[in-house]
Design a protein around this motif. Structure first.
Motif, PDB file in Angstrom:
ATOM      1  N   THR A   1       7.335 -11.845   9.929  1.00  0.00           N
ATOM      2  CA  THR A   1       7.688 -13.243  10.137  1.00  0.00           C
ATOM      3  C   THR A   1       6.789 -13.837  11.210  1.00  0.00           C
ATOM      4  N   TYR A   2       6.649 -15.173  11.201  1.00  0.00           N
ATOM      5  CA  TYR A   2       5.955 -15.875  12.277  1.00  0.00           C
ATOM      6  C   TYR A   2       6.894 -16.147  13.455  1.00  0.00           C
ATOM      7  N   GLY A   3       8.177 -15.892  13.270  1.00  0.00           N
ATOM      8  CA  GLY A   3       9.176 -16.251  14.282  1.00  0.00           C
ATOM      9  C   GLY A   3       8.936 -15.607  15.635  1.00  0.00           C
ATOM     10  N   ASP A   4       9.034 -16.414  16.682  1.00  0.00           N
ATOM     11  CA  ASP A   4       8.824 -15.923  18.047  1.00  0.00           C
ATOM     12  C   ASP A   4       9.838 -14.855  18.442  1.00  0.00           C
ATOM     13  N   ASP A   5      11.052 -14.915  17.871  1.00  0.00           N
ATOM     14  CA  ASP A   5      12.089 -13.951  18.238  1.00  0.00           C
ATOM     15  C   ASP A   5      11.756 -12.537  17.753  1.00  0.00           C
ATOM     16  N   ALA A   6      10.780 -12.386  16.852  1.00  0.00           N
ATOM     17  CA  ALA A   6      10.402 -11.060  16.354  1.00  0.00           C
ATOM     18  C   ALA A   6       9.272 -10.431  17.173  1.00  0.00           C
ATOM     19  N   ARG A   7       8.718 -11.170  18.146  1.00  0.00           N
ATOM     20  CA  ARG A   7       7.639 -10.629  18.985  1.00  0.00           C
ATOM     21  C   ARG A   7       8.148  -9.438  19.784  1.00  0.00           C
ATOM     22  N   ILE A   8       7.290  -8.404  19.929  1.00  0.00           N
ATOM     23  CA  ILE A   8       7.731  -7.197  20.648  1.00  0.00           C
ATOM     24  C   ILE A   8       6.981  -6.954  21.950  1.00  0.00           C
ATOM     25  N   GLY A   9       6.015  -7.825  22.298  1.00  0.00           N
ATOM     26  CA  GLY A   9       5.315  -7.677  23.573  1.00  0.00           C
ATOM     27  C   GLY A   9       4.130  -6.729  23.530  1.00  0.00           C
ATOM     28  N   HIS A  10       3.738  -6.254  22.352  1.00  0.00           N
ATOM     29  CA  HIS A  10       2.545  -5.425  22.196  1.00  0.00           C
ATOM     30  C   HIS A  10       1.515  -6.224  21.411  1.00  0.00           C
ATOM     31  N   PHE A  11       0.229  -5.997  21.718  1.00  0.00           N
ATOM     32  CA  PHE A  11      -0.828  -6.839  21.160  1.00  0.00           C
ATOM     33  C   PHE A  11      -1.941  -6.030  20.520  1.00  0.00           C
ATOM     34  N   LEU A  12      -2.599  -6.639  19.525  1.00  0.00           N
ATOM     35  CA  LEU A  12      -3.883  -6.182  19.013  1.00  0.00           C
ATOM     36  C   LEU A  12      -4.935  -7.123  19.592  1.00  0.00           C
ATOM     37  N   HIS A  13      -6.165  -6.612  19.764  1.00  0.00           N
ATOM     38  CA  HIS A  13      -7.200  -7.371  20.452  1.00  0.00           C
ATOM     39  C   HIS A  13      -8.363  -7.717  19.510  1.00  0.00           C
ATOM     40  N   PRO A  14      -9.084  -8.801  19.785  1.00  0.00           N
ATOM     41  CA  PRO A  14     -10.197  -9.197  18.926  1.00  0.00           C
ATOM     42  C   PRO A  14     -11.167  -8.034  18.679  1.00  0.00           C
ATOM     43  N   GLY A  15     -11.517  -7.821  17.413  1.00  0.00           N
ATOM     44  CA  GLY A  15     -12.441  -6.756  17.048  1.00  0.00           C
ATOM     45  C   GLY A  15     -11.817  -5.389  16.874  1.00  0.00           C
ATOM     46  N   GLN A  16     -10.534  -5.249  17.199  1.00  0.00           N
ATOM     47  CA  GLN A  16      -9.848  -3.959  17.074  1.00  0.00           C
ATOM     48  C   GLN A  16      -9.564  -3.650  15.613  1.00  0.00           C
ATOM     49  N   ILE A  17      -9.812  -2.400  15.230  1.00  0.00           N
ATOM     50  CA  ILE A  17      -9.514  -1.949  13.865  1.00  0.00           C
ATOM     51  C   ILE A  17      -8.257  -1.103  13.904  1.00  0.00           C
ATOM     52  N   ILE A  18      -7.353  -1.382  12.961  1.00  0.00           N
ATOM     53  CA  ILE A  18      -6.048  -0.716  12.943  1.00  0.00           C
ATOM     54  C   ILE A  18      -5.693  -0.328  11.505  1.00  0.00           C
ATOM     55  N   PRO A  19      -5.161   0.896  11.310  1.00  0.00           N
ATOM     56  CA  PRO A  19      -4.708   1.283   9.964  1.00  0.00           C
ATOM     57  C   PRO A  19      -3.437   0.535   9.569  1.00  0.00           C
ATOM     58  N   VAL A  20      -3.410   0.101   8.311  1.00  0.00           N
ATOM     59  CA  VAL A  20      -2.289  -0.657   7.750  1.00  0.00           C
ATOM     60  C   VAL A  20      -1.779   0.096   6.529  1.00  0.00           C
TER      61      VAL A  20
ATOM     62  N   TYR B   1       0.832  -1.200   0.000  1.00  0.00           N
ATOM     63  CA  TYR B   1       0.000   0.000   0.000  1.00  0.00           C
ATOM     64  C   TYR B   1       0.863   1.246   0.000  1.00  0.00           C
ATOM     65  N   GLY B   2       2.053   1.144   0.568  1.00  0.00           N
ATOM     66  CA  GLY B   2       2.953   2.289   0.610  1.00  0.00           C
ATOM     67  C   GLY B   2       3.182   2.860  -0.780  1.00  0.00           C
ATOM     68  N   ARG B   3       3.435   1.984  -1.737  1.00  0.00           N
ATOM     69  CA  ARG B   3       3.656   2.446  -3.111  1.00  0.00           C
ATOM     70  C   ARG B   3       2.366   2.961  -3.734  1.00  0.00           C
ATOM     71  N   GLU B   4       1.219   2.404  -3.312  1.00  0.00           N
ATOM     72  CA  GLU B   4      -0.064   2.872  -3.829  1.00  0.00           C
ATOM     73  C   GLU B   4      -0.479   4.167  -3.140  1.00  0.00           C
ATOM     74  N   GLY B   5       0.217   4.518  -2.067  1.00  0.00           N
ATOM     75  CA  GLY B   5      -0.048   5.772  -1.373  1.00  0.00           C
ATOM     76  C   GLY B   5      -1.281   5.764  -0.502  1.00  0.00           C
ATOM     77  N   GLY B   6      -1.750   4.588  -0.089  1.00  0.00           N
ATOM     78  CA  GLY B   6      -2.962   4.537   0.709  1.00  0.00           C
ATOM     79  C   GLY B   6      -2.792   3.780   1.996  1.00  0.00           C
ATOM     80  N   VAL B   7      -3.668   4.084   2.935  1.00  0.00           N
ATOM     81  CA  VAL B   7      -3.747   3.342   4.184  1.00  0.00           C
ATOM     82  C   VAL B   7      -5.097   2.642   4.186  1.00  0.00           C
ATOM     83  N   ARG B   8      -5.105   1.380   4.551  1.00  0.00           N
ATOM     84  CA  ARG B   8      -6.345   0.621   4.635  1.00  0.00           C
ATOM     85  C   ARG B   8      -6.551   0.167   6.068  1.00  0.00           C
ATOM     86  N   ASN B   9      -7.804   0.012   6.449  1.00  0.00           N
ATOM     87  CA  ASN B   9      -8.131  -0.428   7.800  1.00  0.00           C
ATOM     88  C   ASN B   9      -8.356  -1.930   7.821  1.00  0.00           C
TER      89      ASN B   9
END
Length: 145
Positions: A26-45, A2-10
């Protein structure tokens, strides 16, 4: 991306569990940062990237990446025509309405919380998911359709 398309999607968290944000796509556990999104939460991507056969979404706030699916489970999906505000609705059907954890018709997402015919509700988010309109109750009780 989307960055190249210039848009943000929810996107909305569709699974019943919290989703841990990762520092890289990645799915790798070593990349986890300890912050979470919650069920039903909408977030811009702001980026959607294919990495080794799986789609990963970059959070527009810069916190990191989440996966769109894990194994066969839908984790995130696009929330189209997303609006945030405050609206009031009344339940007009004769049947009881059970709220959902996420914007879906799925019985798996039922919360056990019931709205009755004639109940008035405050809604703070609205969106379309897979062509259907969903409303998020402002008091945190979940989503209805």
């Amino acid at each position: 991306s989307y960055g190249r398309e210039g848009g943000v999607r929810n996107y909305v968290v569709m699974c019943k569990d919290d989703v841990e944000i990762r520092a890289s796509p990645t799915y790798g556990d070593d990349a986890r940062i300890g912050h979470f999104l919650h069920p039903g939460q909408i977030i811009p991507v702001d980026d959607r990237r294919m990495v080794t056969g799986s789609w990963f979404l970059h959070l527009a706030d810069g916190r990191g990446w989440v996966f769109e699916t894990k194994e066969r489970l839908l984790v995130m999906t696009e929330a189209q025509d997303f609006e945030r505000g405050l609206w009031h609705y009344s339940v007009v059907c004769d049947d009881d309405v059970e709220t959902r954890l996420t914007p879906t018709y799925s019985d798996d997402a039922r919360t056990g919380l019931i709205l009755g015919s004639g109940d008035c509700i405050a809604v703070d988010e609205r969106c379309n998911v897979a062509g259907a309109r969903f409303l998020k109750l402002a008091d945190g009780r979940g989503w209805v359709f």
